[in-house]
Design a protein around this motif. Structure first.
Motif, PDB file in Angstrom:
ATOM      1  N   ASP A  15       0.837  -1.207   0.000  1.00  7.40           N
ATOM      2  CA  ASP A  15       0.000   0.000   0.000  1.00  7.40           C
ATOM      3  C   ASP A  15       0.870   1.255   0.000  1.00  7.40           C
ATOM      4  O   ASP A  15       0.625   2.192  -0.767  1.00  7.40           O
ATOM      5  N   ILE A  16       1.875   1.284   0.846  1.00  6.53           N
ATOM      6  CA  ILE A  16       2.751   2.455   0.933  1.00  6.53           C
ATOM      7  C   ILE A  16       3.475   2.675  -0.389  1.00  6.53           C
ATOM      8  O   ILE A  16       3.608   3.817  -0.851  1.00  6.53           O
ATOM      9  N   GLU A  17       3.925   1.605  -1.017  1.00  7.49           N
ATOM     10  CA  GLU A  17       4.593   1.732  -2.314  1.00  7.49           C
ATOM     11  C   GLU A  17       3.632   2.288  -3.360  1.00  7.49           C
ATOM     12  O   GLU A  17       3.993   3.168  -4.143  1.00  7.49           O
ATOM     13  N   GLU A  18       2.396   1.816  -3.356  1.00 11.43           N
ATOM     14  CA  GLU A  18       1.387   2.312  -4.300  1.00 11.43           C
ATOM     15  C   GLU A  18       1.096   3.791  -4.039  1.00 11.43           C
ATOM     16  O   GLU A  18       0.998   4.588  -4.973  1.00 11.43           O
ATOM     17  N   TRP A  19       0.936   4.156  -2.782  1.00 18.31           N
ATOM     18  CA  TRP A  19       0.639   5.546  -2.435  1.00 18.31           C
ATOM     19  C   TRP A  19       1.821   6.461  -2.745  1.00 18.31           C
ATOM     20  O   TRP A  19       1.630   7.607  -3.145  1.00 18.31           O
ATOM     21  N   THR A  20       3.047   5.955  -2.570  1.00 18.79           N
ATOM     22  CA  THR A  20       4.229   6.744  -2.904  1.00 18.79           C
ATOM     23  C   THR A  20       4.269   7.027  -4.402  1.00 18.79           C
ATOM     24  O   THR A  20       4.543   8.162  -4.825  1.00 18.79           O
ATOM     25  N   GLU A  21       3.967   6.013  -5.197  1.00 17.51           N
ATOM     26  CA  GLU A  21       3.913   6.204  -6.657  1.00 17.51           C
ATOM     27  C   GLU A  21       2.827   7.219  -7.017  1.00 17.51           C
ATOM     28  O   GLU A  21       3.040   8.097  -7.852  1.00 17.51           O
ATOM     29  N   LEU A  22       1.676   7.121  -6.369  1.00 14.58           N
ATOM     30  CA  LEU A  22       0.593   8.071  -6.581  1.00 14.58           C
ATOM     31  C   LEU A  22       1.057   9.483  -6.230  1.00 14.58           C
ATOM     32  O   LEU A  22       0.794  10.442  -6.962  1.00 14.58           O
ATOM     33  N   GLY A  23       1.758   9.622  -5.115  1.00 14.96           N
ATOM     34  CA  GLY A  23       2.265  10.930  -4.711  1.00 14.96           C
ATOM     35  C   GLY A  23       3.202  11.524  -5.745  1.00 14.96           C
ATOM     36  O   GLY A  23       3.125  12.719  -6.061  1.00 14.96           O
ATOM     37  N   MET A  24       4.082  10.696  -6.313  1.00 17.51           N
ATOM     38  CA  MET A  24       4.992  11.183  -7.346  1.00 17.51           C
ATOM     39  C   MET A  24       4.218  11.570  -8.608  1.00 17.51           C
ATOM     40  O   MET A  24       4.563  12.560  -9.267  1.00 17.51           O
ATOM     41  N   TYR A  30       1.500  18.435 -11.268  1.00 19.14           N
ATOM     42  CA  TYR A  30       1.600  19.859 -10.974  1.00 19.14           C
ATOM     43  C   TYR A  30       2.985  20.431 -11.268  1.00 19.14           C
ATOM     44  O   TYR A  30       3.324  21.520 -10.817  1.00 19.14           O
ATOM     45  N   GLY A  31       3.793  19.693 -12.037  1.00 19.81           N
ATOM     46  CA  GLY A  31       5.034  20.235 -12.558  1.00 19.81           C
ATOM     47  C   GLY A  31       6.280  20.032 -11.730  1.00 19.81           C
ATOM     48  O   GLY A  31       7.292  20.682 -11.980  1.00 19.81           O
ATOM     49  N   PHE A  32       6.257  19.149 -10.757  1.00 18.17           N
ATOM     50  CA  PHE A  32       7.426  18.896  -9.913  1.00 18.17           C
ATOM     51  C   PHE A  32       7.819  17.434 -10.047  1.00 18.17           C
ATOM     52  O   PHE A  32       7.179  16.560  -9.489  1.00 18.17           O
ATOM     53  N   GLN A  33       8.883  17.166 -10.800  1.00 16.85           N
ATOM     54  CA  GLN A  33       9.245  15.783 -11.078  1.00 16.85           C
ATOM     55  C   GLN A  33      10.477  15.300 -10.332  1.00 16.85           C
ATOM     56  O   GLN A  33      10.647  14.110 -10.151  1.00 16.85           O
ATOM     57  N   ALA A  34      11.351  16.176  -9.939  1.00 14.90           N
ATOM     58  CA  ALA A  34      12.579  15.739  -9.268  1.00 14.90           C
ATOM     59  C   ALA A  34      12.256  15.292  -7.852  1.00 14.90           C
ATOM     60  O   ALA A  34      11.641  16.022  -7.084  1.00 14.90           O
ATOM     61  N   GLU A  35      12.647  14.068  -7.536  1.00 13.32           N
ATOM     62  CA  GLU A  35      12.343  13.523  -6.209  1.00 13.32           C
ATOM     63  C   GLU A  35      12.929  14.391  -5.105  1.00 13.32           C
ATOM     64  O   GLU A  35      12.375  14.496  -4.020  1.00 13.32           O
ATOM     65  N   SER A  36      14.066  15.028  -5.379  1.00 15.11           N
ATOM     66  CA  SER A  36      14.700  15.864  -4.355  1.00 15.11           C
ATOM     67  C   SER A  36      13.873  17.100  -4.024  1.00 15.11           C
ATOM     68  O   SER A  36      14.043  17.702  -2.972  1.00 15.11           O
ATOM     69  N   SER A  37      12.952  17.477  -4.918  1.00  8.77           N
ATOM     70  CA  SER A  37      12.156  18.680  -4.675  1.00  8.77           C
ATOM     71  C   SER A  37      10.786  18.382  -4.073  1.00  8.77           C
ATOM     72  O   SER A  37      10.004  19.291  -3.854  1.00  8.77           O
ATOM     73  N   VAL A  38      10.517  17.125  -3.809  1.00 13.12           N
ATOM     74  CA  VAL A  38       9.179  16.733  -3.346  1.00 13.12           C
ATOM     75  C   VAL A  38       8.796  17.457  -2.064  1.00 13.12           C
ATOM     76  O   VAL A  38       7.778  18.149  -2.011  1.00 13.12           O
ATOM     77  N   ILE A  39       9.569  17.320  -1.028  1.00 16.26           N
ATOM     78  CA  ILE A  39       9.216  17.912   0.266  1.00 16.26           C
ATOM     79  C   ILE A  39       9.188  19.430   0.175  1.00 16.26           C
ATOM     80  O   ILE A  39       8.285  20.073   0.710  1.00 16.26           O
ATOM     81  N   GLU A  40      10.158  20.004  -0.529  1.00 19.09           N
ATOM     82  CA  GLU A  40      10.238  21.450  -0.651  1.00 19.09           C
ATOM     83  C   GLU A  40       9.025  22.029  -1.384  1.00 19.09           C
ATOM     84  O   GLU A  40       8.687  23.191  -1.192  1.00 19.09           O
ATOM     85  N   ASN A  41       8.373  21.223  -2.220  1.00 22.84           N
ATOM     86  CA  ASN A  41       7.280  21.733  -3.044  1.00 22.84           C
ATOM     87  C   ASN A  41       5.900  21.206  -2.683  1.00 22.84           C
ATOM     88  O   ASN A  41       4.924  21.517  -3.363  1.00 22.84           O
ATOM     89  N   MET A  42       5.782  20.442  -1.619  1.00 25.91           N
ATOM     90  CA  MET A  42       4.476  19.901  -1.240  1.00 25.91           C
ATOM     91  C   MET A  42       3.444  20.998  -0.992  1.00 25.91           C
ATOM     92  O   MET A  42       2.298  20.871  -1.417  1.00 25.91           O
TER      93      MET A  42
END
Length: 77
Positions: A15-24, A30-42
Motif C-alpha cells: 500500500d505504501i509503495e502504491e501511495w508513494t507512486e501516486l504521490g509522485m 503539478y510540474g514537480f518531477q525531481a524527487e529531491s524537490s518533493v518535500i520542498e514543493n508539497m
C-alpha cells in the motif's frame, strides 16, 4: 504511555509503495518531477490543487499520495 512498534505487513508495504507512486504522479501532474524537490514543493502542490479548476486528484488521493511521500521522508531521517 508505552508504545509498541510492529513491523509492517507485506500488504501494508505494498500500500505504501502504491501511495508513494501516486504521490509522485501528483507531484508530476503539478510540474514537480525531481524527487529531491518533493518535500520542498508539497505546499505549492497542495495550494495549486486547492485552486485547480481542471480534473484533479481526489482529496483521498492527495492524502494518500502526499502523506506517503511525507512519511517516507520522515522515515529516512
Amino acid at each position: 504511555m508505552e508504545q509498541e512498534i510492529q513491523e509492517l505487513s507485506e500488504g501494508q508495504v505494498a500500500d505504501i509503495e502504491e501511495w508513494t507512486e501516486l504521490g509522485m504522479e501528483i507531484m508530476a501532474h503539478y510540474g514537480f518531477q525531481a524527487e529531491s524537490s518533493v518535500i520542498e514543493n508539497m505546499d505549492r502542490v497542495f495550494e495549486t490543487w486547492v485552486h485547480d479548476e481542471r480534473e484533479k486528484p481526489s482529496p483521498n488521493e492527495m492524502i494518500a499520495g502526499l502523506g506517503a511521500l511525507f512519511g517516507n521522508r520522515m522515515h529516512s531521517r
